[in-house]
Design a protein around this motif. Structure first.
Motif, PDB file in Angstrom:
ATOM      1  N   MET A   1       0.827  -1.202   0.000  1.00 57.69           N
ATOM      2  CA  MET A   1       0.000   0.000   0.000  1.00 57.69           C
ATOM      3  C   MET A   1       0.863   1.254   0.000  1.00 57.69           C
ATOM      4  O   MET A   1       0.566   2.231  -0.693  1.00 57.69           O
ATOM      5  CB  MET A   1      -0.925   0.007   1.215  1.00 57.69           C
ATOM      6  N   ALA A   2       1.940   1.248   0.774  1.00 57.74           N
ATOM      7  CA  ALA A   2       2.813   2.421   0.859  1.00 57.74           C
ATOM      8  C   ALA A   2       3.517   2.700  -0.460  1.00 57.74           C
ATOM      9  O   ALA A   2       3.761   3.862  -0.804  1.00 57.74           O
ATOM     10  CB  ALA A   2       3.842   2.225   1.969  1.00 57.74           C
TER      11      ALA A   2
ATOM     12  N   LEU B   1       3.475  10.341  -6.183  1.00 51.94           N
ATOM     13  CA  LEU B   1       2.493   9.887  -5.210  1.00 51.94           C
ATOM     14  C   LEU B   1       3.109   9.113  -4.042  1.00 51.94           C
ATOM     15  O   LEU B   1       2.795   9.399  -2.882  1.00 51.94           O
ATOM     16  CB  LEU B   1       1.424   9.030  -5.912  1.00 51.94           C
ATOM     17  N   PRO B   2       3.974   8.120  -4.281  1.00 52.71           N
ATOM     18  CA  PRO B   2       4.541   7.402  -3.126  1.00 52.71           C
ATOM     19  C   PRO B   2       5.325   8.316  -2.181  1.00 52.71           C
ATOM     20  O   PRO B   2       5.248   8.156  -0.953  1.00 52.71           O
ATOM     21  CB  PRO B   2       5.452   6.354  -3.785  1.00 52.71           C
ATOM     22  N   ARG B   3       6.077   9.280  -2.741  1.00 53.68           N
ATOM     23  CA  ARG B   3       6.836  10.189  -1.893  1.00 53.68           C
ATOM     24  C   ARG B   3       5.908  11.094  -1.086  1.00 53.68           C
ATOM     25  O   ARG B   3       6.125  11.308   0.122  1.00 53.68           O
ATOM     26  CB  ARG B   3       7.767  11.044  -2.770  1.00 53.68           C
ATOM     27  N   ASN B   4       4.887  11.624  -1.730  1.00 54.11           N
ATOM     28  CA  ASN B   4       3.927  12.463  -1.009  1.00 54.11           C
ATOM     29  C   ASN B   4       3.173  11.656   0.051  1.00 54.11           C
ATOM     30  O   ASN B   4       2.828  12.178   1.115  1.00 54.11           O
ATOM     31  CB  ASN B   4       2.941  13.085  -1.993  1.00 54.11           C
TER      32      ASN B   4
ATOM     33  N   ASP C   1      -3.366   7.747  -0.199  1.00 54.51           N
ATOM     34  CA  ASP C   1      -3.175   9.171  -0.471  1.00 54.51           C
ATOM     35  C   ASP C   1      -4.259  10.011   0.195  1.00 54.51           C
ATOM     36  O   ASP C   1      -3.983  11.091   0.720  1.00 54.51           O
ATOM     37  CB  ASP C   1      -3.188   9.420  -1.984  1.00 54.51           C
ATOM     38  N   ARG C   2      -5.478   9.512   0.152  1.00 46.58           N
ATOM     39  CA  ARG C   2      -6.591  10.182   0.810  1.00 46.58           C
ATOM     40  C   ARG C   2      -7.356   9.142   1.621  1.00 46.58           C
ATOM     41  O   ARG C   2      -7.678   8.059   1.123  1.00 46.58           O
ATOM     42  CB  ARG C   2      -7.533  10.843  -0.202  1.00 46.58           C
ATOM     43  N   VAL C   3      -7.634   9.477   2.884  1.00 48.85           N
ATOM     44  CA  VAL C   3      -8.378   8.577   3.765  1.00 48.85           C
ATOM     45  C   VAL C   3      -9.691   9.259   4.123  1.00 48.85           C
ATOM     46  O   VAL C   3      -9.703  10.382   4.637  1.00 48.85           O
ATOM     47  CB  VAL C   3      -7.577   8.237   5.032  1.00 48.85           C
ATOM     48  N   MET C   4     -10.786   8.562   3.855  1.00 54.13           N
ATOM     49  CA  MET C   4     -12.116   9.083   4.120  1.00 54.13           C
ATOM     50  C   MET C   4     -12.783   8.237   5.191  1.00 54.13           C
ATOM     51  O   MET C   4     -12.385   7.092   5.433  1.00 54.13           O
ATOM     52  CB  MET C   4     -12.954   9.084   2.836  1.00 54.13           C
ATOM     53  N   MET C   5     -13.811   8.801   5.804  1.00 53.82           N
ATOM     54  CA  MET C   5     -14.488   8.086   6.883  1.00 53.82           C
ATOM     55  C   MET C   5     -15.941   8.498   6.929  1.00 53.82           C
ATOM     56  O   MET C   5     -16.262   9.696   6.900  1.00 53.82           O
ATOM     57  CB  MET C   5     -13.791   8.410   8.213  1.00 53.82           C
ATOM     58  N   LEU C   6     -16.827   7.513   6.958  1.00 53.15           N
ATOM     59  CA  LEU C   6     -18.235   7.834   7.104  1.00 53.15           C
ATOM     60  C   LEU C   6     -18.486   8.467   8.467  1.00 53.15           C
ATOM     61  O   LEU C   6     -17.798   8.183   9.438  1.00 53.15           O
ATOM     62  CB  LEU C   6     -19.094   6.583   6.941  1.00 53.15           C
ATOM     63  N   GLU C   7     -19.477   9.307   8.527  1.00 52.76           N
ATOM     64  CA  GLU C   7     -19.732  10.140   9.688  1.00 52.76           C
ATOM     65  C   GLU C   7     -19.878   9.347  10.981  1.00 52.76           C
ATOM     66  O   GLU C   7     -19.381   9.745  12.036  1.00 52.76           O
ATOM     67  CB  GLU C   7     -21.004  10.957   9.428  1.00 52.76           C
ATOM     68  N   ASN C   8     -20.543   8.191  10.916  1.00 56.73           N
ATOM     69  CA  ASN C   8     -20.786   7.389  12.118  1.00 56.73           C
ATOM     70  C   ASN C   8     -19.849   6.201  12.243  1.00 56.73           C
ATOM     71  O   ASN C   8     -20.072   5.317  13.078  1.00 56.73           O
ATOM     72  CB  ASN C   8     -22.240   6.896  12.130  1.00 56.73           C
TER      73      ASN C   8
END
Length: 625
Positions: A451-452, A568-571, A478-485
């Motif tokens: 993944m990294a 992307l991997p470096r960022n 790169d971007r982590v999202m999460m549902l509100e609950n």
């Protein structure tokens, strides 16, 4: 039935020079498996499939090709390369008569047909082995034609599709036949180094040198139902004193249960499956225009449901939802939409792949390829299941083979430079002796490493429960999202409480959930985006929750696709390097401490001044005296 089928296969695989050959004029009147009458069956006439027991009889090499390509698109090449006789290092003369007889009866010059074709409008190099010609064995000319086909695919940057049926090794060619395995291996590796995919369809039977050199290295392995597979399955049966159940040991279903096969597909479904896969493989990483409005997202979702999703054996993906889903309000977390539910509603043309190619297929991980909007992607998700399937998926607790299956999908999607989306919903990995014996720690570590280093955009979405290292294995993105609950849990609450309060009786331990809310995770810099849920929660309104999730994923994906993929991997590293060093939560904590310290100093100074004034007053002389 199994014993009768085994005896027939053994007669096919035996090395008898005078064995009868089946020609195009030969018609099998009754099914070899169930003895059902076949002559009047349209399914048998087109696909050679028994309508009663679904047994797949052999197709010729050209029939295999004609069954899946766009009509009139096949162009054969290297047809002039033919055998003139078997290579032999003994005094025994080459069997030219037998070779000429097989060429005359089959209409082929060799056991393999190679060429270029279109499947669903997508160009591909195709090769097809014919079991009638020396049992489709890997002889010198077959190895040469296969290598030339892969080399042409590498030069022209086209994927390779192979139909494989093979029964035995040409003993009379000795070491020259065996060395073809090395030649084919080099050609396949060269194709893989250019990022081009290879799909193998295994017919009945697929054994011998062909199985280990041409079939196993494929990116995707599709097997026909009841196909006999293995390096030397019948030799193993003959050498063992105990009876071996061929149906549970060497058939395609047995190999799939052991994680060795990606899919089992009926012959009539393979064309559609290959067409979708080739469309995914030919996709580029150009940003596609998408709408952010809820109305347009609902319209796209409706089209998604109509398009359907490819599940096992061509079936649609259907999780077993409670019958009272729309009648009774559901608010329990166990009834929240799972990964398969979101995939069904928000993704199109999902092709699920199975197995880790080593031990088994873990149902707690769902992995495959598909589309979100106009973008082809790789998809991996934890799957808890619902009322009737949760026990099979162990409530989302993942075994080592589940993480290895995820690694296979990452390798394939990364090879095609496809963006990767992971859906996280697990209480953690499966803790147990068998999990440790099969290397749970190593599988989690290697999954995080992939993944990294993933070469294309990655997005992780926590859709339910994010359980410690089990969630993090798929959560480095790169971007982590999460549902509100949704919740991110540090560890299992009971286990953590027992560790922290080991001196107390078990019944007195207070098991407060050690979890972080979406807002807390964002303050700590663990996630980037919070996705809203319906007012009554995702469990009550799964369709609307999938709209919000799909819209958020598309929005973030379009942003990432505009960035330089080489950075992307470096960022990604810089992003995780800063966690714990600087974050909004850290700044707030430092500011609070500074404020408290400043208040303490201020109060101390005031107290000192007050005491000093009191001392001066007490030192003044009394004028009255």
């Amino acid at each position: 039935m199994v014993r009768k089928l085994t005896e027939r296969l053994m007669s096919f695989l035996s090395d008898q020079s005078e064995a009868p050959l089946l020609t195009d004029e030969d018609e099998i009147e009754y099914c070899l498996s169930c003895s059902h009458k076949l002559i009047e069956s349209e399914l048998y006439q087109i696909y050679r499939v028994c309508p009663s027991c679904r047994f797949h009889h052999n197709l010729t090499a050209r029939e295999h090709i004609d069954a899946i390509i766009d009509e009139g698109s096949f162009r054969e090449f290297n047809k002039a390369i033919i055998s003139t006789g078997s290579l032999s290092f003994s005094s025994r003369p080459p069997q030219r008569k037998k070779l000429a007889r097989e060429q005359r009866l089959t209409g082929l010059t060799e056991a393999v047909v190679t060429g270029k074709c279109l499947i669903g409008g997508q160009a591909a190099i195709i090769l097809s082995l014919d079991f009638r010609f020396v049992s489709g064995s890997l002889g010198g000319i077959v190895g040469e034609k296969v290598a030339l086909a892969f080399e042409r695919a590498t030069r022209t940057k086209l994927p390779v599709i192979a139909f494989i049926t093979s029964g035995r090794t040409i003993v009379k060619e000795n070491i020259m036949s065996t060395m073809q395995m090395a030649k084919v291996t080099f050609a396949i590796n060269d194709l893989a180094s250019k990022g081009l995919p290879y799909v193998a369809i295994l017919g009945n039977p697929t054994t011998g040198h062909i199985y280990s050199s041409l079939a196993r290295p494929a990116d995707i392995i599709i097997a026909e139902p009841q196909a006999l597979l293995g390096l030397a399955p019948l030799k193993g049966q003959l050498s063992d004193q105990d009876h071996i159940d061929v149906n549970n040991t060497y058939t395609s279903s047995a190999y799939m249960s052991r994680g060795m096969v990606d899919r089992i597909e009926d012959r009539e479904n393979i064309r559609n499956l290959l067409s979708v896969f080739l469309r995914i493989a030919s996709s580029t990483m150009r940003p596609k225009r998408t709408s952010n409005s809820k109305k347009d997202n609902i319209a796209e979702l409706s089209q998604s449901n109509q398009a359907g999703h490819l599940g096992l054996n061509g079936q649609t993906l259907e999780e077993l939802w409670p019958q009272s889903w729309n009648a009774v309000g559901i608010s329990r977390s166990s009834d929240r939409p799972t990964s398969l539910d979101h995939i069904k509603r928000g993704f199109t043309n999902f092709i699920e792949l199975h197995g880790d190619r080593l031990y088994g297929d873990d149902p707690s991980i769902v992995a495959g390829l598909g589309f979100i909007g106009n973008n082809a992607i790789g998809i991996i998700g934890h799957e808890k299941g619902h009322e009737l399937t949760a026990w099979q998926r162990r409530g989302g607790r993942t075994m080592p083979e589940g993480y290895r299956k995820a690694q296979r999908l990452m390798s394939l999607a990364g090879k095609l430079r496809l963006p990767l989306i992971t859906l996280i919903d697990t209480p953690g990995p499966y803790y147990g002796r068998e999990s440790e014996e099969r290397g749970i720690g190593d599988s989690i570590a290697s999954t995080m490493s992939l993944m990294a280093q993933y070469p294309a955009p990655t997005i992780a979405a926590v859709i339910g429960e994010g359980g410690s290292e089990g969630a993090l294995a798929l959560g480095i993105a790169d971007r982590v999202m999460m549902l509100e609950n949704a919740r991110y849990s540090i560890t299992i609450p009971v286990s953590a409480a027992e560790t922290l309060h080991s001196d107390l009786p078990k019944e007195e331990i207070y098991t407060e959930p050690l979890t972080l809310t979406a807002r807390e995770c964002r303050e700590l810099g663990i996630i980037d985006v919070i996705i809203r849920e319906p007012v009554d929660g995702a469990g009550r309104h799964p369709d609307e929750a999938s709209v919000y999730l799909t819209g958020g994923l598309q929005h973030e994906l379009n942003i990432l696709l505009k960035r330089n993929s080489y950075r992307l991997p470096r960022n990604r590293y810089r992003k995780y390097r800063k966690i714990g060093e600087y974050s909004s939560y850290f700044k707030i904590a430092v500011a609070a401490e500074a404020s408290q310290l400043q208040g303490f100093v201020t109060r101390g100074v005031r107290l000192m001044r007050k005491r000093r004034r009191a001392g001066k007053i007490s030192q003044k002389p009394d004028k009255s005296s």
